[in-house]
Design a protein around this motif. Structure first.
Motif: not given
Ligand code: KIV
Length: 277
Positions: A37-49
């Motif tokens: 869902f996020i990929d088309p809209h975000a430059d960076l995806i953080l797999v945050g702790d």
């Protein structure tokens, strides 16, 4: 492995080159469907702790392990094709020495296929950031309120309130940038300090409760969607109330099951559709 072979991922140097340009859009994700869902809209995806609190129900991020980060990081890489994917190094896995940090970062990168790792800390972590970046591991810094140090701060409180704290956070930003980080998350600081650090430091500053003038912004996706109610910091803006929608849908399902309205004939095998007319 990504969902598309045609799309090229945004690289760490490309994020770095966005200093002072169009704001960099960043969000967290922990699963493949959310990453899609996020990929088309975000430059960076953080797999945050933050997944320790949001997904696993811990009170802090401290119990999160490298194995958890690797499993969720791999899922997010599989669910995305375009965004630069950054995976957090969890508490206790990297603070001891640059060598320990290299081992955990290299194994998370190999297991997930992520582009970069993020670690918390300022001046004291600069030698580690330098050690990793010189050995092929792009690093995103995280300063200001660093949630892994929650017990040192005595709670999740905004930082930089007095001159000494502000001076320390400025020095942290400069040290982490100078050590080679391609971007720095700046969390929960007074707005004038966020603005000042963004203007002074040559790498993108990604704000979370910092300043609208930062080079980019990041929030926890479940916070903006209303899916995580335990703790909502002041810096969150809600864009949806999906938690309410989930409760309502689950309540309707429960009613249908109890009243034998579910499953209907259309959900069963071997029941003929009624012919009309
Ligand atoms: O763990 C996390 O999700 C983070 C962001 C909130 C910046 O570090």
């Amino acid at each position: 492995m990504s969902t598309s072979t045609n799309t090229r991922r945004i690289t760490a140097p490309e994020i770095r080159s966005r200093k002072g340009g169009t704001p960099i859009v960043c969000l967290t994700a922990y699963t493949a469907p959310m990453a899609r869902f996020i990929d088309p809209h975000a430059d960076l995806i953080l797999v945050g702790d933050s997944l320790g609190m949001v997904v696993y129900g811990f009170e802090t991020t401290i119990p999160v392990t490298p194995a958890m980060m690797a499993a969720h990081g791999a899922a997010v890489v599989r669910g995305s094709a375009r965004a630069c994917v950054v995976v957090d190094l969890p508490f206790g896995s990297y603070q001891e020495s640059p060598e320990a940090a290299f081992r955990v970062a290299a194994s998370i990168m190999a297991e997930t296929g992520c582009t970069a790792v993020k670690l918390e800390g300022g001046v004291e972590m600069a030698p580690t950031v330098r050690f990793l970046t010189r050995r092929g591991i792009p690093v995103m810094g995280h300063i200001g309120l660093t949630p892994q140090a929650v017990h040192v701060f005595g709670g999740f409180r905004s930082q930089g309130g007095d001159q000494e704290e502000a001076r320390r956070i400025r020095a942290d930003a400069e040290a982490i940038a100078e050590a080679g980080a391609f971007a720095i998350v700046l969390e929960a600081v007074r707005e004038p300090l966020g603005r000042e650090i963004t203007a002074a430091v040559p790498v993108p500053i990604i704000g979370i409760g910092a300043s609208p003038q930062c080079d980019g912004q990041i929030l926890v996706t479940e916070d903006i969607l209303g899916l995580f109610g335990s703790f909502t910091p002041k810096f969150v803006r809600r864009y949806a109330e999906l938690g309410d929608a989930v409760s309502e849908a689950v309540a309707r399902y429960a009613d249908d099951v109890k009243a034998r309205r579910f499953p209907g004939p259309e959900n069963c095998y071997g029941i003929e559709k009624k012919k009309h007319g």
